[in-house]
Design a protein around this motif. Structure first.
Motif, mmCIF file in Angstrom:
data_model
loop_
_atom_site.group_PDB
_atom_site.id
_atom_site.type_symbol
_atom_site.label_atom_id
_atom_site.label_comp_id
_atom_site.label_asym_id
_atom_site.label_seq_id
_atom_site.Cartn_x
_atom_site.Cartn_y
_atom_site.Cartn_z
ATOM 1 N N UNK A 1 -32.775 -37.000 -1.576
ATOM 2 C CA UNK A 1 -32.850 -38.425 -1.894
ATOM 3 C C UNK A 1 -32.450 -38.679 -3.344
ATOM 4 N N UNK A 2 -31.790 -39.831 -3.535
ATOM 5 C CA UNK A 2 -31.275 -40.219 -4.844
ATOM 6 C C UNK A 2 -31.536 -41.711 -5.049
ATOM 7 N N UNK A 3 -30.882 -42.297 -6.076
ATOM 8 C CA UNK A 3 -31.165 -43.684 -6.447
ATOM 9 C C UNK A 3 -30.108 -44.677 -5.984
ATOM 10 N N UNK A 4 -28.870 -44.241 -5.868
ATOM 11 C CA UNK A 4 -27.775 -45.175 -5.594
ATOM 12 C C UNK A 4 -26.745 -44.529 -4.688
ATOM 13 N N UNK A 5 -25.901 -45.378 -4.111
ATOM 14 C CA UNK A 5 -24.852 -44.861 -3.256
ATOM 15 C C UNK A 5 -23.907 -43.936 -3.983
ATOM 16 N N UNK A 6 -23.546 -44.288 -5.219
ATOM 17 C CA UNK A 6 -22.643 -43.431 -5.986
ATOM 18 C C UNK A 6 -23.257 -42.054 -6.216
ATOM 19 N N UNK A 7 -24.559 -42.012 -6.509
ATOM 20 C CA UNK A 7 -25.229 -40.716 -6.669
ATOM 21 C C UNK A 7 -25.181 -39.908 -5.376
ATOM 22 N N UNK A 8 -25.396 -40.593 -4.260
ATOM 23 C CA UNK A 8 -25.363 -39.882 -2.977
ATOM 24 C C UNK A 8 -23.990 -39.290 -2.721
ATOM 25 N N UNK A 9 -22.937 -40.066 -2.956
ATOM 26 C CA UNK A 9 -21.577 -39.572 -2.738
ATOM 27 C C UNK A 9 -21.288 -38.395 -3.662
ATOM 28 N N UNK A 10 -21.632 -38.542 -4.935
ATOM 29 C CA UNK A 10 -21.357 -37.465 -5.889
ATOM 30 C C UNK A 10 -22.059 -36.173 -5.460
ATOM 31 N N UNK A 11 -23.302 -36.289 -5.006
ATOM 32 C CA UNK A 11 -24.031 -35.100 -4.589
ATOM 33 C C UNK A 11 -23.493 -34.537 -3.279
ATOM 34 N N UNK A 12 -23.013 -35.390 -2.385
ATOM 35 C CA UNK A 12 -22.400 -34.893 -1.154
ATOM 36 C C UNK A 12 -21.181 -34.032 -1.465
ATOM 37 N N UNK A 13 -20.381 -34.459 -2.460
ATOM 38 C CA UNK A 13 -19.219 -33.661 -2.864
ATOM 39 C C UNK A 13 -19.676 -32.334 -3.455
ATOM 40 N N UNK A 14 -20.706 -32.346 -4.285
ATOM 41 C CA UNK A 14 -21.239 -31.101 -4.849
ATOM 42 C C UNK A 14 -21.666 -30.135 -3.742
ATOM 43 N N UNK A 15 -22.362 -30.690 -2.754
ATOM 44 C CA UNK A 15 -22.854 -29.846 -1.660
ATOM 45 C C UNK A 15 -21.685 -29.258 -0.876
ATOM 46 N N UNK B 1 -18.633 -28.687 -1.853
ATOM 47 C CA UNK B 1 -17.926 -27.678 -2.646
ATOM 48 C C UNK B 1 -18.717 -26.372 -2.697
ATOM 49 N N UNK B 2 -20.018 -26.490 -2.826
ATOM 50 C CA UNK B 2 -20.836 -25.276 -2.843
ATOM 51 C C UNK B 2 -20.733 -24.536 -1.512
ATOM 52 N N UNK B 3 -20.840 -25.279 -0.418
ATOM 53 C CA UNK B 3 -20.847 -24.668 0.908
ATOM 54 C C UNK B 3 -19.520 -23.999 1.241
ATOM 55 N N UNK B 4 -18.416 -24.660 0.919
ATOM 56 C CA UNK B 4 -17.102 -24.144 1.309
ATOM 57 C C UNK B 4 -16.494 -23.202 0.278
ATOM 58 N N UNK B 5 -16.936 -23.292 -0.972
ATOM 59 C CA UNK B 5 -16.276 -22.537 -2.033
ATOM 60 C C UNK B 5 -14.897 -23.069 -2.359
ATOM 61 N N UNK B 6 -14.622 -24.301 -1.957
ATOM 62 C CA UNK B 6 -13.331 -24.940 -2.199
ATOM 63 C C UNK B 6 -13.514 -26.105 -3.172
ATOM 64 N N UNK B 7 -12.394 -26.624 -3.701
ATOM 65 C CA UNK B 7 -12.463 -27.674 -4.729
ATOM 66 C C UNK B 7 -11.973 -29.040 -4.267
ATOM 67 N N UNK B 8 -10.931 -29.090 -3.446
ATOM 68 C CA UNK B 8 -10.226 -30.347 -3.190
ATOM 69 C C UNK B 8 -11.027 -31.273 -2.284
ATOM 70 N N UNK B 9 -10.890 -32.567 -2.554
ATOM 71 C CA UNK B 9 -11.531 -33.608 -1.752
ATOM 72 C C UNK B 9 -10.476 -34.652 -1.407
ATOM 73 N N UNK B 10 -10.453 -35.076 -0.161
ATOM 74 C CA UNK B 10 -9.511 -36.097 0.297
ATOM 75 C C UNK B 10 -10.260 -37.379 0.582
ATOM 76 N N UNK B 11 -9.811 -38.466 -0.028
ATOM 77 C CA UNK B 11 -10.301 -39.812 0.248
ATOM 78 C C UNK B 11 -9.113 -40.638 0.773
ATOM 79 N N UNK B 12 -9.328 -41.925 0.985
ATOM 80 C CA UNK B 12 -8.316 -42.747 1.654
ATOM 81 C C UNK B 12 -7.951 -43.974 0.823
ATOM 82 N N UNK B 13 -6.738 -44.483 1.071
ATOM 83 C CA UNK B 13 -6.348 -45.763 0.496
ATOM 84 C C UNK B 13 -7.397 -46.820 0.833
ATOM 85 N N UNK B 14 -7.622 -47.734 -0.103
ATOM 86 C CA UNK B 14 -8.553 -48.865 0.048
ATOM 87 C C UNK B 14 -10.024 -48.445 0.021
ATOM 88 N N UNK B 15 -10.285 -47.175 -0.258
ATOM 89 C CA UNK B 15 -11.667 -46.691 -0.249
ATOM 90 C C UNK B 15 -12.440 -47.211 -1.449
#
Length: 454
Positions: free
Chosen positions: A130-144, A146-160
């Motif tokens: 649990x966190x405080x804001x949506x941005x914190x949740x997204x940032x932590x999801x990316x951290x998780x 990256x840790x799980x996969x051992x990879x770096x790249x993240x793909x997002x979408x136009x208009x996101x």
């Protein structure tokens, strides 16, 4: 037993009433104080200062009763000051307001995590943080991821849109006002075309197949499947203009991620908690993401956010790697438990579908009457119309959008605009709004179009 009605125990008169022009004199005084004390970087859409709210009504300091079509940007889904939220908060705040879960924990945090495991898509074993804001949740999801996969790249979408922190600004597509002047941004973020039926170059019928193939090609050529930690997607895009991808497109993205060991993150911060007529927008196609981020509607107006996902992914992070001083604050957790109980007791998903059934015919009537209305889209109580130059010309029309929005505000209807091009109206009424208020709000929108467009 039949679900309890949403409007029970709402003490505020559920009728629009204007006793001054907007903003009224007391609001103007407060706005002068705001301009003297608050950074000008914090903008205000309608400077009518609110002192109480409930059901579908906001009451400002001048006594005006405004119809709410925004829910504080999809936050007060169960209505402002929902009775179960208030009762839980009052009890909790008298017991304890804070200890920091990472220091000395408390039951409310655990109970919210248990509720999220029950409600989010999929029957696999889950964990939450649990966190405080949506941005914190997204940032932590990316951290998780990256840790799980051992990879770096993240793909997002136009208009996101994924937030305003450095990493989430990199994920967010729109420059002004979210990114302009704030770079440089976090690296290893890539952007794929969004399946946007209205604006797909070869037409809506070909959008799903071609957008999926463009995504696959982009990941393969620009990222490399084995370098990709995560794909993050809003099942219905929010700030980007409530863009609804073609049926089946999201499922194909999920299948691709599963095939290549890529973590699929569903950003359900705006779509979650019954807003689209399902508990989560992913439920519409039976898509089960690996991680899901939530906030906004989770706690009836108090700041709370979460990352929920597969146990093996969530547990891949070392102890102490996730957290924050205020994350999962006990008062916010108590509010969330009250909001979730309200959604269950009132069958909030059904109520969202009722609102869709009320809105869509009226919005379609606008499209039939005014050729500037190029699209009506969305699901449940998350609906939008997009305005263009008209007569088949898809040039965005932010000028008319702003004028219609200003008219609605002047008449005591709180409306929100959105979209990469600033030409989309998004409708997010509280699910607690009675039908007569929704109808009156739609009448005002009709008047606004007639006034601006003739």
């Amino acid at each position: 037993m039949a679900p309890r009605a949403f409007d029970e125990r709402v003490s505020i008169d559920q009728n629009r009433r204007l006793v001054t022009s907007l903003p009224g004199p007391r609001s103007q005084e407060l706005h002068a104080r705001k301009n003297a004390a608050v950074s000008s970087g914090v903008g205000v859409g309608l400077p009518a200062y609110i002192e109480k709210a409930g059901g579908g009504i906001l009451v400002d300091v001048d006594g005006n009763h405004l119809i709410d079509f925004g829910s504080g940007i999809a936050v007060t889904t169960v209505g402002n000051a929902a009775p179960a939220v208030v009762a839980n908060v009052q009890e909790q705040v008298a017991d304890l307001t804070h200890t920091c879960f990472m220091v000395t924990p408390y039951e409310e945090y655990v109970a919210v995590a248990e509720a999220l495991a029950e409600l989010t898509p999929g029957d696999h074993e889950k964990r939450s943080a649990l966190f405080n804001s949506g941005a914190e949740a997204v940032e932590n999801a990316i951290k998780i991821a990256r840790t799980y996969t051992g990879r770096d790249a993240v793909v997002a979408f136009d208009h996101a849109y994924h937030g305003r922190t450095n990493l989430t600004m990199a994920l967010t597509a729109k420059s002004m006002p979210y990114k302009h002047g704030f770079g440089p941004f976090s690296p290893e973020v890539y952007r794929a075309p969004m399946a946007y039926p209205l604006r797909w170059p070869t037409g809506a019928d070909r959008c799903g197949d071609e957008a999926f193939q463009a995504f696959v090609d982009m990941v393969h050529t620009q990222v490399g499947e084995t370098n990709c930690a995560a794909v993050i997607i809003e099942p219905i895009q929010g700030e980007g203009g409530f863009i609804v991808p073609p049926q089946g497109w999201l499922s194909r993205i999920a299948d691709f991620c599963r095939e290549h060991g890529i973590v699929l993150i569903a950003d359900e911060i705006q779509t979650g908690f019954c807003r689209t007529g399902d508990w989560f927008a992913c439920d519409h196609e039976g898509v089960v993401p690996d991680l899901i981020t939530t906030a906004k509607g989770i706690a009836g107006g108090l700041p709370l956010a979460a990352v929920t996902g597969r146990a093996e992914i969530m547990d891949s992070v070392h102890s102490g790697g996730l957290g924050g001083t205020y994350g999962g604050n006990p008062v916010a957790c108590a509010a969330a438990l009250g909001a979730i109980a309200t959604m269950k007791e009132t069958d909030a998903c059904a109520r969202a579908k009722q609102i869709e059934a009320l809105f869509v015919p009226r919005l379609e009537a606008l499209r039939s009457k005014y050729d500037v209305v190029a699209d009506v889209r969305g699901r449940g109580a998350m609906l939008a119309i997009e305005l263009t130059a008209g007569a088949g010309d898809l040039t965005p029309n932010p000028k008319a959008t702003a004028a219609i929005n200003a008219y609605c505000h002047s008449q005591g209807l709180v409306t929100l605009t959105a979209g990469t091009f600033g030409n989309v109206f998004r409708f997010l009424p509280p699910l607690s709004s009675p039908d007569h208020l929704l109808t009156e709000g739609l009448d005002i929108i009709d008047e606004a179009f007639a006034s601006v467009l003739g």
